[in-house]
Enzyme design. Sequence first.
Site, PDB file in Angstrom:
ATOM      1  N   ASP A   1       8.504  -6.575  11.009  1.00 53.76           N
ATOM      2  CA  ASP A   1       9.262  -5.395  11.448  1.00 53.76           C
ATOM      3  C   ASP A   1       8.328  -4.195  11.587  1.00 53.76           C
ATOM      4  OD1 ASP A   1       8.853  -4.921   8.776  1.00 53.76           O
ATOM      5  OD2 ASP A   1      10.951  -4.501   8.295  1.00 53.76           O
TER       6      ASP A   1
ATOM      7  N   ASP B   1      10.546 -11.274  10.218  1.00 54.40           N
ATOM      8  CA  ASP B   1      11.143 -10.331   9.270  1.00 54.40           C
ATOM      9  C   ASP B   1      12.619 -10.123   9.561  1.00 54.40           C
ATOM     10  OD1 ASP B   1       9.468  -9.361   7.260  1.00 54.40           O
ATOM     11  OD2 ASP B   1       8.462  -7.961   8.611  1.00 54.40           O
TER      12      ASP B   1
ATOM     13  N   LYS C   1      11.432 -13.610   6.500  1.00 49.37           N
ATOM     14  CA  LYS C   1      10.895 -12.865   5.359  1.00 49.37           C
ATOM     15  C   LYS C   1      11.852 -11.731   5.059  1.00 49.37           C
ATOM     16  CE  LYS C   1       7.043 -10.119   5.658  1.00 49.37           C
ATOM     17  NZ  LYS C   1       7.607  -8.790   5.330  1.00 49.37           N
TER      18      LYS C   1
ATOM     19  N   GLU D   1      12.446  -8.284   2.140  1.00 51.64           N
ATOM     20  CA  GLU D   1      11.808  -7.463   1.116  1.00 51.64           C
ATOM     21  C   GLU D   1      12.679  -7.411  -0.142  1.00 51.64           C
ATOM     22  OE1 GLU D   1      10.789  -3.627   2.763  1.00 51.64           O
ATOM     23  OE2 GLU D   1       9.631  -4.539   4.394  1.00 51.64           O
TER      24      GLU D   1
ATOM     25  N   GLU E   1       2.387  -6.610  -1.387  1.00 51.66           N
ATOM     26  CA  GLU E   1       1.859  -5.491  -0.584  1.00 51.66           C
ATOM     27  C   GLU E   1       1.469  -4.316  -1.467  1.00 51.66           C
ATOM     28  OE1 GLU E   1       3.997  -4.398   2.967  1.00 51.66           O
ATOM     29  OE2 GLU E   1       2.751  -2.613   3.253  1.00 51.66           O
TER      30      GLU E   1
HETATM   31  O1  KIV Z   1       6.087  -6.128   8.974  1.00 54.88           O
HETATM   32  C1  KIV Z   1       4.953  -6.464   8.609  1.00 54.88           C
HETATM   33  O2  KIV Z   1       3.979  -6.457   9.368  1.00 54.88           O
HETATM   34  C2  KIV Z   1       4.786  -6.862   7.213  1.00 54.88           C
HETATM   35  C3  KIV Z   1       3.391  -7.030   6.717  1.00 54.88           C
HETATM   36  C4  KIV Z   1       2.829  -5.701   6.411  1.00 54.88           C
HETATM   37  C5  KIV Z   1       3.329  -7.957   5.564  1.00 54.88           C
HETATM   38  O3  KIV Z   1       5.743  -7.021   6.518  1.00 54.88           O
END
Ligand code: KIV
Length: 264
Positions: A47, A86, A116, A118, A181
């Site tokens: 994202d 994401d 993914k 968070e 991160e």
């Molecule tokens: O969105 C993204 O690029 C990420 C990375 C920073 C791991 O989540």
Amino acid sequence: MTGSQSMTVPRFRGLKGKTKIAMVTAYDFPTARLVDQAGVDAILVGDSLAMVVQGHTTTLPVALEEMIYHAEMVARAVSHALIVVDLPFPTYFANPQAAIDAAARVLKRTHCHAVKLEGGSEQAPTIEALTRAGIPVMGHVGLRPQSVHQMGGYRVQRDVERLREDALTAQQAGAFSVVLECVPASAAEQLSRLLEIPTVGIGAGAGCDGQVLVLHDLLGLTGETAPRFVKAYADLAGTIRQAVQTYCEEVRTGTFPDADRSYR
Ligand code: KIV
């Protein structure tokens, strides 16, 4: 990627302890094709595209449909790497069913492999529900850019107890890997030894099982000051500016197009 086989979630998990994992972001067909040909193990349709491609100041504005639009382009280009997408803010926050609905849309429409999200402890029921539904989940702990306002900025996360709790809970809930991160290198190294699943670090030192970088940072394409953890392996911003300046000069002086580039 190691060998010519396509990467799968179990193969990705199995890389832990054998070889370091190389992951980058990609958001479109040409760059996804290039990074896949270059041999990355995994591609993240992050994202971060909200900031890198769309020009927003945070990752919050990007919509699920926009993530799907980019993930479709990436999936068309890739033959080997694992593709993780994401889930954008706030598509998975309301309840686990909302997360399943969003993730299922991503997987059905894009043919990517995993999502993914968070969060650690507070997302455990969601990670569990997605995993039970057959949707592989990569966790993301430490600095969580979707919570930037709550966290008070893009800062190194030093609460080692919280990091440990979040990462372990994500693993217990079924995550096949976890991004760390902006965490101190010593904490990331300890966590990587403690967890059975691969850790993928960004601003988390060399002790992680793998690394991920935003492709535009890696290529020196943003032309802005990058965070300390970024290493630019090229200066594409300079190369592009120079190439376009030369093109403008040649157009204005009439040296482009020459006879070889014109039809008789
Ligand atoms: O969105 C993204 O690029 C990420 C990375 C920073 C791991 O989540």
